[in-house]
Design a protein around this motif. Structure first.
Motif, PDB file in Angstrom:
ATOM      1  N   ALA A  63       5.126   3.888  -2.204  1.00 52.12           N
ATOM      2  CA  ALA A  63       4.100   3.288  -1.350  1.00 52.12           C
ATOM      3  C   ALA A  63       2.851   4.148  -1.198  1.00 52.12           C
ATOM      4  O   ALA A  63       1.729   3.629  -1.182  1.00 52.12           O
ATOM      5  N   PHE A  64       3.024   5.453  -1.106  1.00 49.43           N
ATOM      6  CA  PHE A  64       1.893   6.338  -0.844  1.00 49.43           C
ATOM      7  C   PHE A  64       1.637   7.329  -1.981  1.00 49.43           C
ATOM      8  O   PHE A  64       0.800   8.220  -1.833  1.00 49.43           O
ATOM      9  N   PRO A  67       2.100   4.183  -8.666  1.00 51.59           N
ATOM     10  CA  PRO A  67       2.326   2.755  -8.919  1.00 51.59           C
ATOM     11  C   PRO A  67       3.725   2.506  -9.461  1.00 51.59           C
ATOM     12  O   PRO A  67       4.402   3.407  -9.958  1.00 51.59           O
ATOM     13  N   ILE A 160       3.114  -2.190   3.618  1.00 45.09           N
ATOM     14  CA  ILE A 160       2.739  -0.870   4.092  1.00 45.09           C
ATOM     15  C   ILE A 160       2.533  -0.980   5.597  1.00 45.09           C
ATOM     16  O   ILE A 160       1.790  -1.859   6.053  1.00 45.09           O
ATOM     17  N   TRP A 182     -11.691   1.247  -7.378  1.00 45.20           N
ATOM     18  CA  TRP A 182     -10.563   1.508  -6.484  1.00 45.20           C
ATOM     19  C   TRP A 182     -10.798   0.805  -5.152  1.00 45.20           C
ATOM     20  O   TRP A 182     -11.911   0.453  -4.799  1.00 45.20           O
ATOM     21  N   PRO A 185      -4.393  -0.458  -1.048  1.00 48.65           N
ATOM     22  CA  PRO A 185      -3.180  -0.759  -1.802  1.00 48.65           C
ATOM     23  C   PRO A 185      -2.966  -2.252  -1.976  1.00 48.65           C
ATOM     24  O   PRO A 185      -3.562  -3.074  -1.270  1.00 48.65           O
ATOM     25  N   TYR A 243       2.569  -2.726  -8.296  1.00 51.90           N
ATOM     26  CA  TYR A 243       2.090  -2.185  -7.023  1.00 51.90           C
ATOM     27  C   TYR A 243       1.201  -0.991  -7.314  1.00 51.90           C
ATOM     28  O   TYR A 243       1.573  -0.102  -8.093  1.00 51.90           O
ATOM     29  N   PHE A 244       0.007  -0.953  -6.703  1.00 55.12           N
ATOM     30  CA  PHE A 244      -0.897   0.189  -6.838  1.00 55.12           C
ATOM     31  C   PHE A 244      -1.191   0.752  -5.446  1.00 55.12           C
ATOM     32  O   PHE A 244      -1.514   0.015  -4.517  1.00 55.12           O
ATOM     33  N   PRO A 245      -1.054   2.071  -5.279  1.00 51.95           N
ATOM     34  CA  PRO A 245      -1.285   2.677  -3.964  1.00 51.95           C
ATOM     35  C   PRO A 245      -2.767   2.736  -3.595  1.00 51.95           C
ATOM     36  O   PRO A 245      -3.648   2.449  -4.416  1.00 51.95           O
ATOM     37  N   ASP A 246      -3.033   3.145  -2.398  1.00 54.26           N
ATOM     38  CA  ASP A 246      -4.379   3.255  -1.866  1.00 54.26           C
ATOM     39  C   ASP A 246      -5.239   4.197  -2.708  1.00 54.26           C
ATOM     40  O   ASP A 246      -4.811   5.296  -3.066  1.00 54.26           O
ATOM     41  N   TRP A 248      -6.171   4.342  -5.726  1.00 54.67           N
ATOM     42  CA  TRP A 248      -5.913   4.627  -7.134  1.00 54.67           C
ATOM     43  C   TRP A 248      -6.943   3.907  -7.993  1.00 54.67           C
ATOM     44  O   TRP A 248      -7.188   2.706  -7.831  1.00 54.67           O
TER      45      TRP A 248
END
Length: 266
Positions: A63-64, A67, A160, A182, A185, A243-246, A248
């Motif tokens: 999550a943090f 991906p 999240i 970017w 998330p 899933y892509f985190p914050d 990225w």
């Protein structure tokens, strides 16, 4: 508004067809969307997980921090059945959609009827055309008009803490895509087609020009990168969710005409 209501009703009438159409009326392969000619890279450097991934492990491992590609965590076969070329044109053909330029900042917006976009503008990417001159349907969805369709979508259950989901739906031609950018998330699922992703962590800014298409970057910049400076990358197929985190960095490349939906966590 009356026309919008009639289109909403037409879509609602189409919904049962996703579950009860005769075999003779089966949807065409790929939903009737054009298969592309952009070569697929077999290499995938993004970790994958299946339905055995628990929410606690998702928070702990991904999550943090990085991906992950998820498969088997949702079943969107009913939503996919409603996203064929024929059904979307029948339900939304005369309604306007807002197109954005396929560059990093997407600063130019153009409104056209959905049918015009699909039949005249949804073409393979011209390698010589800049992203700032390429129109792309993603986001800017009218949720009053498209809401009944989105209600059929099953998003990933993972969240999240402190965020809420927002959908962005898109359809784009082979070779098109959005160059590196970017934001917060989120998840992105391919409904039809194949979509290649390139990702860098927040502390590794990629080398790119904001008006250059991802296809041009792939041809001109990617081959010059040493292995240590290459992005994480993978090609998603229907039913797979990234899933892509914050924060990225990520760029996308549609190998086929692709139908896709993102769930942004804001």
């Amino acid at each position: 508004m009356a026309a919008a209501r009639r289109r909403l009703l037409s879509l609602l009438l189409l919904l049962p067809l996703a579950w009860s159409r005769p075999a003779a009326c089966a949807d065409p392969p790929g939903g009737g969307w054009l298969t592309g000619t952009v070569p697929e890279e077999e290499r995938c450097t993004v970790e994958r997980a299946d339905a055995s991934l628990t929410y606690s492990l998702f928070l702990q491992r991904f999550a943090f921090s990085r991906p992950v590609i998820l498969r088997g965590i949702t079943d969107n076969s009913a939503f996919r059945a409603l996203c064929t070329r024929k059904k979307l044109l029948a339900a939304f053909g005369t309604l306007p959609v807002r197109l954005s330029t396929a560059n990093t900042y997407s600063y130019r917006k153009v409104d056209v009827p959905f049918q015009e976009y699909v039949e005249q503008l949804l073409k393979p990417q011209d390698p010589a055309r800049l992203g700032s001159d390429t129109l792309y349907f993603f986001g800017d969805n009218n949720f009053t008009e498209w809401g009944p369709l989105f209600q059929q979508y099953v998003p990933p259950a993972f969240r999240i803490p402190g965020t809420s989901p927002a959908y962005s739906f898109g359809i784009a031609g082979s070779g098109s895509g959005v160059p590196f950018h970017w934001h917060g998330p989120g998840f992105s699922e391919v409904i039809f087609g194949r979509k290649r992703w390139f990702l860098y962590p927040p502390d590794k800014t990629p080398h790119f020009h904001p008006n250059e298409t991802t296809l041009a970057w792939l041809h001109h910049t990617y081959p010059t990168l040493p292995p240590a400076k290459r992005p994480l990358e993978c090609t998603l197929r229907p039913g797979e969710v990234l899933y892509f985190p914050d924060r990225w960095w990520h760029a996308t490349l549609n190998l086929d005409t692709s139908v896709f939906i993102s769930t942004f966590l804001g």
